[in-house]
Motif scaffolding. Structure first.
Motif, PDB file in Angstrom:
ATOM      1  N   GLY A  34      17.469   4.664  -6.454  1.00 11.07           N
ATOM      2  CA  GLY A  34      17.169   4.355  -5.058  1.00 11.07           C
ATOM      3  C   GLY A  34      18.447   4.365  -4.240  1.00 11.07           C
ATOM      4  N   ASN A  35      18.351   3.743  -3.068  1.00 12.53           N
ATOM      5  CA  ASN A  35      19.502   3.651  -2.168  1.00 12.53           C
ATOM      6  C   ASN A  35      20.247   2.350  -2.483  1.00 12.53           C
ATOM      7  N   THR A  36      21.458   2.468  -3.022  1.00  7.17           N
ATOM      8  CA  THR A  36      22.225   1.259  -3.370  1.00  7.17           C
ATOM      9  C   THR A  36      23.378   1.043  -2.401  1.00  7.17           C
ATOM     10  N   VAL A  38      17.651   6.561  11.716  1.00 14.85           N
ATOM     11  CA  VAL A  38      18.760   6.661  10.751  1.00 14.85           C
ATOM     12  C   VAL A  38      18.755   8.035  10.083  1.00 14.85           C
ATOM     13  N   PHE A  39      17.578   8.556   9.827  1.00 14.14           N
ATOM     14  CA  PHE A  39      17.472   9.899   9.240  1.00 14.14           C
ATOM     15  C   PHE A  39      18.132  10.925  10.165  1.00 14.14           C
ATOM     16  N   ARG A  40      17.781  10.850  11.454  1.00 11.12           N
ATOM     17  CA  ARG A  40      18.353  11.802  12.428  1.00 11.12           C
ATOM     18  C   ARG A  40      19.874  11.665  12.480  1.00 11.12           C
ATOM     19  N   GLY A  63      29.741   9.076   3.084  1.00  5.09           N
ATOM     20  CA  GLY A  63      28.837   7.931   3.248  1.00  5.09           C
ATOM     21  C   GLY A  63      28.405   7.791   4.699  1.00  5.09           C
ATOM     22  N   PHE A  64      27.228   7.181   4.903  1.00  3.70           N
ATOM     23  CA  PHE A  64      26.715   6.942   6.257  1.00  3.70           C
ATOM     24  C   PHE A  64      25.710   5.822   6.168  1.00  3.70           C
ATOM     25  N   GLY A  65      25.576   5.054   7.231  1.00  2.00           N
ATOM     26  CA  GLY A  65      24.566   3.994   7.182  1.00  2.00           C
ATOM     27  C   GLY A  65      24.735   2.971   8.274  1.00  2.00           C
ATOM     28  N   ARG A  90      15.957  14.309   0.946  1.00  3.66           N
ATOM     29  CA  ARG A  90      15.731  15.270   2.042  1.00  3.66           C
ATOM     30  C   ARG A  90      16.950  15.365   2.960  1.00  3.66           C
ATOM     31  N   ILE A  91      17.704  14.273   3.076  1.00  2.00           N
ATOM     32  CA  ILE A  91      18.919  14.307   3.914  1.00  2.00           C
ATOM     33  C   ILE A  91      19.933  15.259   3.270  1.00  2.00           C
ATOM     34  N   ILE A  92      20.105  15.150   1.962  1.00  2.00           N
ATOM     35  CA  ILE A  92      21.070  16.011   1.262  1.00  2.00           C
ATOM     36  C   ILE A  92      20.587  17.469   1.302  1.00  2.00           C
ATOM     37  N   GLU A 129       3.543   9.337  -5.193  1.00  2.00           N
ATOM     38  CA  GLU A 129       3.639  10.633  -4.526  1.00  2.00           C
ATOM     39  C   GLU A 129       4.317  10.510  -3.165  1.00  2.00           C
ATOM     40  N   TRP A 130       3.910   9.503  -2.357  1.00  3.51           N
ATOM     41  CA  TRP A 130       4.523   9.332  -1.034  1.00  3.51           C
ATOM     42  C   TRP A 130       6.013   9.036  -1.192  1.00  3.51           C
ATOM     43  N   ILE A 131       6.309   8.107  -2.050  1.00  6.19           N
ATOM     44  CA  ILE A 131       7.720   7.687  -2.166  1.00  6.19           C
ATOM     45  C   ILE A 131       8.575   8.856  -2.651  1.00  6.19           C
ATOM     46  N   THR A 166       8.003  12.199  -2.661  1.00  4.74           N
ATOM     47  CA  THR A 166       8.129  13.384  -1.786  1.00  4.74           C
ATOM     48  C   THR A 166       8.905  13.055  -0.511  1.00  4.74           C
ATOM     49  N   ARG A 167       8.814  11.831  -0.001  1.00  2.51           N
ATOM     50  CA  ARG A 167       9.533  11.484   1.242  1.00  2.51           C
ATOM     51  C   ARG A 167      10.986  11.083   0.990  1.00  2.51           C
ATOM     52  N   THR A 168      11.325  10.669  -0.255  1.00  2.06           N
ATOM     53  CA  THR A 168      12.677  10.130  -0.486  1.00  2.06           C
ATOM     54  C   THR A 168      13.399  10.696  -1.707  1.00  2.06           C
ATOM     55  N   GLY A 169      12.657  11.202  -2.692  1.00  3.73           N
ATOM     56  CA  GLY A 169      13.291  11.635  -3.953  1.00  3.73           C
ATOM     57  C   GLY A 169      13.478  10.492  -4.931  1.00  3.73           C
ATOM     58  N   GLU A 195       0.847  -1.189   0.000  1.00  7.52           N
ATOM     59  CA  GLU A 195       0.000   0.000   0.000  1.00  7.52           C
ATOM     60  C   GLU A 195       0.889   1.248   0.000  1.00  7.52           C
ATOM     61  N   THR A 196       1.165   1.744  -1.176  1.00 13.63           N
ATOM     62  CA  THR A 196       2.006   2.933  -1.314  1.00 13.63           C
ATOM     63  C   THR A 196       1.650   3.609  -2.623  1.00 13.63           C
ATOM     64  N   ASP A 197       2.268   4.749  -2.878  1.00 12.10           N
ATOM     65  CA  ASP A 197       2.067   5.395  -4.174  1.00 12.10           C
ATOM     66  C   ASP A 197       3.269   6.254  -4.512  1.00 12.10           C
ATOM     67  N   ARG A 205       6.352  -1.942   3.488  1.00 13.41           N
ATOM     68  CA  ARG A 205       6.382  -0.762   2.614  1.00 13.41           C
ATOM     69  C   ARG A 205       7.364   0.297   3.090  1.00 13.41           C
ATOM     70  N   SER A 206       7.708   0.257   4.399  1.00 16.97           N
ATOM     71  CA  SER A 206       8.594   1.303   4.915  1.00 16.97           C
ATOM     72  C   SER A 206      10.051   1.079   4.512  1.00 16.97           C
ATOM     73  N   THR A 207      10.392  -0.121   4.029  1.00 18.06           N
ATOM     74  CA  THR A 207      11.774  -0.353   3.562  1.00 18.06           C
ATOM     75  C   THR A 207      11.858  -0.784   2.092  1.00 18.06           C
TER      76      THR A 207
HETATM   77  O1  UT7 Z   1      21.310   3.645   3.567  1.00 18.01           O
HETATM   78  C1  UT7 Z   1      21.257   3.680   4.940  1.00 18.01           C
HETATM   79  C2  UT7 Z   1      20.803   4.982   5.350  1.00 18.01           C
HETATM   80  N1  UT7 Z   1      19.351   4.999   5.342  1.00 18.01           N
HETATM   81  C3  UT7 Z   1      18.743   6.148   5.432  1.00 18.01           C
HETATM   82  O2  UT7 Z   1      19.392   7.162   5.460  1.00 18.01           O
HETATM   83  C4  UT7 Z   1      17.247   6.168   5.570  1.00 18.01           C
HETATM   84  C5  UT7 Z   1      16.862   7.285   6.477  1.00 18.01           C
HETATM   85  N2  UT7 Z   1      15.424   7.366   6.702  1.00 18.01           N
HETATM   86  C6  UT7 Z   1      14.574   7.824   5.750  1.00 18.01           C
HETATM   87  O3  UT7 Z   1      14.975   8.128   4.640  1.00 18.01           O
HETATM   88  C7  UT7 Z   1      13.124   8.005   6.137  1.00 18.01           C
HETATM   89  O4  UT7 Z   1      12.990   7.856   7.516  1.00 18.01           O
HETATM   90  C8  UT7 Z   1      12.165   7.028   5.418  1.00 18.01           C
HETATM   91  C9  UT7 Z   1      12.078   7.407   3.945  1.00 18.01           C
HETATM   92  C10 UT7 Z   1      12.660   5.620   5.565  1.00 18.01           C
HETATM   93  C11 UT7 Z   1      10.771   7.152   6.011  1.00 18.01           C
HETATM   94  O5  UT7 Z   1      10.311   8.497   5.926  1.00 18.01           O
HETATM   95  P1  UT7 Z   1       9.613   9.194   7.170  1.00 18.01           P
HETATM   96  O6  UT7 Z   1       9.233  10.531   6.753  1.00 18.01           O
HETATM   97  O7  UT7 Z   1      10.564   9.055   8.335  1.00 18.01           O
HETATM   98  O8  UT7 Z   1       8.323   8.328   7.349  1.00 18.01           O
HETATM   99  P2  UT7 Z   1       7.838   7.467   8.595  1.00 18.01           P
HETATM  100  O9  UT7 Z   1       8.635   6.220   8.699  1.00 18.01           O
HETATM  101  O10 UT7 Z   1       7.778   8.345   9.807  1.00 18.01           O
HETATM  102  O11 UT7 Z   1       6.369   7.130   8.173  1.00 18.01           O
HETATM  103  C12 UT7 Z   1       5.377   8.154   8.070  1.00 18.01           C
HETATM  104  C13 UT7 Z   1       4.084   7.520   7.633  1.00 18.01           C
HETATM  105  C14 UT7 Z   1       3.687   6.302   8.484  1.00 18.01           C
HETATM  106  O12 UT7 Z   1       2.281   6.302   8.612  1.00 18.01           O
HETATM  107  P3  UT7 Z   1       1.575   6.771   9.961  1.00 18.01           P
HETATM  108  O13 UT7 Z   1       2.154   5.886  11.031  1.00 18.01           O
HETATM  109  O14 UT7 Z   1       1.983   8.207  10.125  1.00 18.01           O
HETATM  110  O15 UT7 Z   1       0.139   6.573   9.675  1.00 18.01           O
HETATM  111  C15 UT7 Z   1       4.109   5.127   7.655  1.00 18.01           C
HETATM  112  O16 UT7 Z   1       3.348   3.977   7.904  1.00 18.01           O
HETATM  113  O17 UT7 Z   1       4.209   7.029   6.302  1.00 18.01           O
HETATM  114  C16 UT7 Z   1       3.851   5.642   6.259  1.00 18.01           C
HETATM  115  N3  UT7 Z   1       4.658   4.980   5.262  1.00 18.01           N
HETATM  116  C17 UT7 Z   1       4.308   4.891   3.978  1.00 18.01           C
HETATM  117  N4  UT7 Z   1       3.224   5.326   3.311  1.00 18.01           N
HETATM  118  C18 UT7 Z   1       3.163   5.075   1.989  1.00 18.01           C
HETATM  119  C19 UT7 Z   1       5.868   4.380   5.435  1.00 18.01           C
HETATM  120  N5  UT7 Z   1       6.300   3.885   4.262  1.00 18.01           N
HETATM  121  C20 UT7 Z   1       5.336   4.188   3.339  1.00 18.01           C
HETATM  122  C21 UT7 Z   1       5.205   3.959   1.958  1.00 18.01           C
HETATM  123  N6  UT7 Z   1       4.112   4.422   1.331  1.00 18.01           N
HETATM  124  N7  UT7 Z   1       6.151   3.319   1.245  1.00 18.01           N
END
Ligand code: UT7
Length: 318
Positions: A268-270, A207-209, A298-300, A244-246, A32-34, A36-39, A28-30, A153-155
Motif C-alpha cells: 500500500g501507500n506507506t 492529489v492524483f492530479r 516523492g510527493f504528497g 496509475r500515477i506511475i 477488484e475496485w481497490i 484496478t484503481r490503485t494497484g 463496502e469495497t472489493d 472506504r475512499s482512504t
Molecule cells: O501519499 C499521498 C499521495 N496520495 C495519492 O497520491 C493519492 C492520489 N489519489 C488516488 O490515488 C485516487 O484518487 C484514489 C485511489 C484515492 C481514488 O481513486 P479515484 O479513481 O480518484 O476514485 P474516486 O475517489 O473518484 O471515486 C470513484 C468512485 C466513487 O463512487 P461514485 O461517487 O462514482 O459513485 C467512490 O465512492 O469509487 C467509489 N469508491 C470506492 N468504491 C469501492 C471510493 N473508494 C472506494 C472503495 N471501494 N474503496
C-alpha cells in the motif's frame, strides 16, 4: 555543499498482512475496485508491540549493519515521519539511544509527508557538509494504521505501515542533484497533537492530479540541473501511492516500464517509508548494482514534492 551516495539500505516491515478481502468485510469495497484503481492488493499493519519507533529502529539497524561502518563514523540521524510514536522526543533521539550512536551528533525528525525521505536526504547532506563525519542514517517510517478512518472506504484501503532506511556517505564532488518543492495546501491532512480527530483526510482526485504533474516537474528540474536524461537513470523509485500515477509518468517519458519499480501491491501507500522500503526491496532482490544511478521521487501532503538523483555505492546483495 558535499554530494552524497547511498551505501546501504534496510527495512522494518510489520508482520500483520491486511488483504483487500479483509477490507471488504469492514467497508463496502472489493478487491477488484481497490486493485484496478490503485494497484494495491495487501498492506502490513503493526500489531502487538510493533509501532513506528520499532519499525524505524529495525530499519536503521539493518542499514547500519550492512554499511560496515563503526558507530563513531555516524554523523547524523534524520527520521522522516508524520506518525511518530512520541510527538516528543523525536524518533531519531530514541534510535540514537537504542543503537548506541555518538552523543555529539545532530539527530532529528522531519515532516515532509510522502516526500519526507528525500527531504531527509537533503537535511542529512546539509548536516554532514557542516560537520566532519562522513556517514548519516536517513529513515522514512510510518504507522498509518493508527490514523486511518476505518469507516471511510475512499482512504482506509490505501495506506500501510513500514520503515525504510539508508546509510549515506557525504563527500566533496560526489554526483548528486535534487529538487525540493511545495505547492502548499490541505488536500491531505491529519490534525495535530491534542485535536479531537486524528485520522487522515484526503481529496484523492486533487492529489492524483497534483502527483501526475509533480513527478515530471521534479524529474525535469533534476535533468536540467544535471545535464542528464532518462537514459542515464538505472532505476526510478517513485512514491508508491498508486500504480496509475506511475503509469502516467512512464507514458509521458515513453520510458521502459522496468525502469520504474512498483511494489504498492504488497505494501500500500506507506508515505515517507515507501521510497526507502522499495529501494531496500530492490537491493534485496539483487536489482540494484554498485554504481547504479537512482532517481528517487516523492510527493504528497503539503503538497510537497521532491526528487534526488544519486548513486548506490554500497555492496551488491550476495
Ligand atoms: O501519499 C499521498 C499521495 N496520495 C495519492 O497520491 C493519492 C492520489 N489519489 C488516488 O490515488 C485516487 O484518487 C484514489 C485511489 C484515492 C481514488 O481513486 P479515484 O479513481 O480518484 O476514485 P474516486 O475517489 O473518484 O471515486 C470513484 C468512485 C466513487 O463512487 P461514485 O461517487 O462514482 O459513485 C467512490 O465512492 O469509487 C467509489 N469508491 C470506492 N468504491 C469501492 C471510493 N473508494 C472506494 C472503495 N471501494 N474503496
Amino acid at each position: 555543499m558535499k554530494g552524497i551516495e547511498i551505501i546501504s539500505t534496510g527495512a522494518g516491515i510489520p508482520s500483520k498482512v491486511m488483504t483487500n478481502d479483509d477490507f471488504a468485510k469492514i467497508v463496502e469495497t472489493d478487491d477488484e475496485w481497490i486493485f484496478t484503481r490503485t494497484g494495491i492488493r495487501e498492506r502490513h499493519f503493526c500489531e502487538g508491540d510493533e509501532n513506528n519507533l520499532k519499525l524505524a529502529t529495525d530499519a536503521a539497524k539493518q542499514a547500519f549493519e550492512r554499511a560496515g561502518i563503526s558507530r563513531e563514523e555516524v554523523g547524523c540521524v534524520v527520521c522522516a515521519t508524520v506518525t511518530p510514536t512520541y510527538a516528543s522526543p523525536s524518533t531519531a533521539c530514541l534510535i540514537q539511544k537504542e543503537m548506541g550512536l555518538p552523543e555529539d551528533i545532530p539527530v532529528l525528525d522531519i515532516n515532509a509527508a510522502c516526500a519526507g525521505f528525500i527531504y531527509g536526504l537533503e537535511v542529512a547532506r546539509g548536516l554532514l557538509s557542516a560537520g566532519d563525519k562522513k556517514y548519516g542514517i536517513v529513515i522514512g517510517v510510518e504507522q498509518l494504521s493508527k490514523v486511518i478512518d476505518m469507516t471511510d472506504r475512499s482512504t482506509c484501503v490505501l495506506f500501510g505501515d513500514g520503515a525504510g532506511a539508508a546509510v549515506i556517505r557525504a563527500e566533496e564532488g560526489l554526483p548528486y542533484d535534487n529538487y525540493l518543492g511545495v505547492k502548499g495546501g490541505l488536500e491531505i491532512y491529519i490534525e495535530g497533537v491534542g485535536s479531537k480527530s486524528s485520522t487522515v483526510h484526503m481529496d484523492g482526485k486533487a492529489v492524483f492530479r497534483f502527483a501526475v504533474a509533480a513527478i515530471p516537474k521534479v524529474m525535469n528540474a533534476i535533468f536540467e540541473k544535471s545535464g542528464k536524461t532518462m537514459e542515464d537513470v538505472d532505476h526510478c523509485i517513485c512514491h508508491q501511492a498508486n500504480a496509475r500515477i506511475i503509469d502516467h509518468v512512464i507514458k509521458k517519458y515513453k520510458a521502459p516500464t522496468e525502469k520504474f519499480y512498483k511494489n504498492m501491491e504488497h505494501y500500500g501507500n506507506t508515505s515517507a517509508a515507501s521510497v526507502p522500503t522499495a529501494m531496500n526491496e530492490m537491493w534485496e532482490k539483487g536489482m540494484i548494482k554498485t554504481g547504479d544511478n537512482l532517481m528517487l521521487v516523492g510527493f504528497g501532503g503539503g503538497l510537497t514534492m521532491a526528487g534526488a538523483m544519486l548513486r548506490f555505492k554500497g555492496e551488491e546483495k550476495k
